[in-house]
Scaffold this active site. Structure first.
Site, short mmCIF file in Angstrom:
data_model
loop_
_atom_site.label_atom_id
_atom_site.label_comp_id
_atom_site.label_asym_id
_atom_site.label_seq_id
_atom_site.Cartn_x
_atom_site.Cartn_y
_atom_site.Cartn_z
N GLN A 85 0.97 -0.93 0.15
CA GLN A 85 -0.08 -0.04 0.05
C GLN A 85 0.76 1.12 0.13
O GLN A 85 0.29 2.34 0.06
CB GLN A 85 -0.77 0.02 1.26
CG GLN A 85 -1.82 -1.06 1.37
CD GLN A 85 -2.57 -1.12 2.58
OE1 GLN A 85 -2.59 -0.44 3.67
NE2 GLN A 85 -3.51 -2.09 2.80
N HIS A 147 -0.60 0.36 5.34
CA HIS A 147 -1.26 1.53 6.46
C HIS A 147 -0.42 2.82 6.61
O HIS A 147 -0.01 3.17 7.40
CB HIS A 147 -1.80 0.97 7.78
CG HIS A 147 -2.63 0.22 7.61
ND1 HIS A 147 -3.49 -0.31 8.90
CD2 HIS A 147 -3.56 -0.67 6.86
CE1 HIS A 147 -4.33 -1.12 8.76
NE2 HIS A 147 -4.21 -1.52 7.30
N GLU A 241 -14.86 4.97 8.78
CA GLU A 241 -15.19 5.97 9.36
C GLU A 241 -15.17 7.34 8.50
O GLU A 241 -14.42 7.37 7.82
CB GLU A 241 -14.77 6.22 10.67
CG GLU A 241 -14.78 4.91 11.63
CD GLU A 241 -14.07 5.09 12.94
OE1 GLU A 241 -14.00 4.36 14.16
OE2 GLU A 241 -13.28 6.13 13.26
N TYR A 262 -9.71 -9.82 11.11
CA TYR A 262 -9.66 -10.59 9.69
C TYR A 262 -9.61 -12.18 10.01
O TYR A 262 -9.42 -12.48 11.20
CB TYR A 262 -8.55 -10.25 8.81
CG TYR A 262 -8.34 -8.74 8.37
CD1 TYR A 262 -9.54 -8.41 7.47
CD2 TYR A 262 -7.55 -7.92 8.70
CE1 TYR A 262 -9.44 -7.00 6.88
CE2 TYR A 262 -7.57 -6.54 8.28
CZ TYR A 262 -8.61 -6.34 7.48
OH TYR A 262 -8.73 -4.94 6.97
#
Length: 369
Positions: A85, A147, A241, A262
């Site tokens: 990511q 992240h 959110e 998960y």
């Protein structure tokens, strides 16, 4: 039923004056490809001359010409850790770009211990950066490719907000102030710490921190009316959110979340509310994997002015949220027929919305009607 004459005249007058026109239908949107052939584009910024700056996660920053031609990668970028990511992330023009030519970008910076999200600035001169300097680096560096967060937003006072992920394996650190993991930070344009940051002077706290308790914020924008920082973040297997991210506030992760572990699906924390922690304005269960955020301030789309737009990766769509102050009053899911991951959404200087699709043949798409 026969209406009184004064009511009929009110209806006629509204029609004549154009007051409160009906909202545009979702199927009236016309996606127009502006450019294609980008590899996992992550963010874009609009240059004053009508061209675009676009980041590609594998570590390239390009100028896209008005006709959609992709320029060669801009030279002068620092070393970038690319994987998963992480890589080259957001790009933002200095508020005084027209005068100083300065561009800011976020990226995964390699170093001892792994990598961390960093912010650099440099002057754009033709197709190269000069005077490049890293002004902030998340601490500590972690061996992770997940992240990274990385969104950049300039506040009205010229300070810079930077969103920082928890790096996946270090979620507990989101609740402590001795690190930058799972935080939003606020810095001066040169990387210095604003004296009025909420944790300045607190023993053991890193002074750049603005807020804590975040998982992976990949969408951030200033509210056009209030100037407040609005963000959204990924939840784990549910619990995405939307928040108004305020100074010194704790947004709960991982102690409060609507997400689940998960594989097992077991609970991670409480759902709240709980004193001392902020409740989200909007939650998605199951996850849509939100990325990119923009408020619409133009009149291009009747009935949509003031709405909040959020891209979605996993759900492959653009979400339109209607608002009443801080209350989310409605949701509409757009562009589902594209079946493409939406990485970013921006309003252009022309008032149209632009989205980036996340793929090996990524596109810049302008939403016309």
């Amino acid at each position: 039923m026969i209406w009184p004459m004064h009511r009929m005249w009110i209806v006629v007058l509204l029609a004549w004056t154009g007051i409160a026109p009906p909202a545009i239908a979702a199927d009236a949107l016309k996606p127009v490809t502006v450019a294609q052939g980008l590899v996992n584009p992550w963010s874009l910024a609009f240059l004053p001359d009508g061209r675009l700056l676009v980041t590609e996660k594998p570590g390239r920053l390009r100028i896209v010409d008005k006709d959609g031609t992709l320029g060669a990668p801009i030279t002068g970028l620092p070393a970038i850790s690319v994987g998963g990511q992480c890589g080259l992330l957001d790009v933002a023009l200095d508020p005084k770009f027209a005068d100083n030519g300065v561009v800011y970008f976020s990226f995964a910076e390699p170093g001892d211990g792994g990598n961390s999200t960093a912010v650099a600035r440099g002057k754009l001169a033709g197709n190269t950066f000069t005077e490049v300097r890293t002004i902030f680096a998340q601490r500590p560096k972690v061996s992770s490719s997940a992240h990274c967060g990385g969104r950049l937003v300039f506040a009205r006072d010229g300070r810079l907000f930077v969103t920082l992920g928890d790096r996946f394996s270090r979620k507990e650190d989101a609740q402590t102030l001795d690190n930058h993991l799972g935080k939003v930070v606020r810095i001066e344009p040169d990387g210095q710490v604003p004296k009025d940051n909420p944790f300045v002077g607190r023993a053991g706290a890193l002074p750049e921190i603005w807020s804590l308790g975040h998982r992976n914020v990949q969408g951030a924008a200033l509210h056009p009316g209030t100037g407040e920082l609005w963000t959204h973040e990924h939840g784990p297997q549910g619990g995405d959110e939307v928040n108004v991210t305020e100074a010194g506030r704790n947004y709960g992760w991982p102690l409060l979340t609507y997400g689940r572990n998960y594989v097992t699906g077991t609970r991670i924390g409480e759902e709240g509310p709980k004193p001392g922690y902020e409740q989200p304005l909007k939650v998605w269960v199951p996850s849509i994997a939100p990325s990119g955020m923009a408020f619409l301030t133009s009149d291009r789309y009747p009935g949509w002015k003031g709405n909040l737009f959020v891209g979605a990766l996993r759900a492959e769509m653009l979400v339109r949220l209607t608002l009443d102050g801080r209350q989310v009053t409605g949701e509409e899911r757009l562009l589902t027929d594209l079946k493409e991951r939406i990485r970013d959404v921006r309003q252009g200087p022309d008032g149209w919305l632009y989205v980036l699709t996340d793929s090996s043949n990524g596109r810049i798409i302008r939403l016309e009607r």
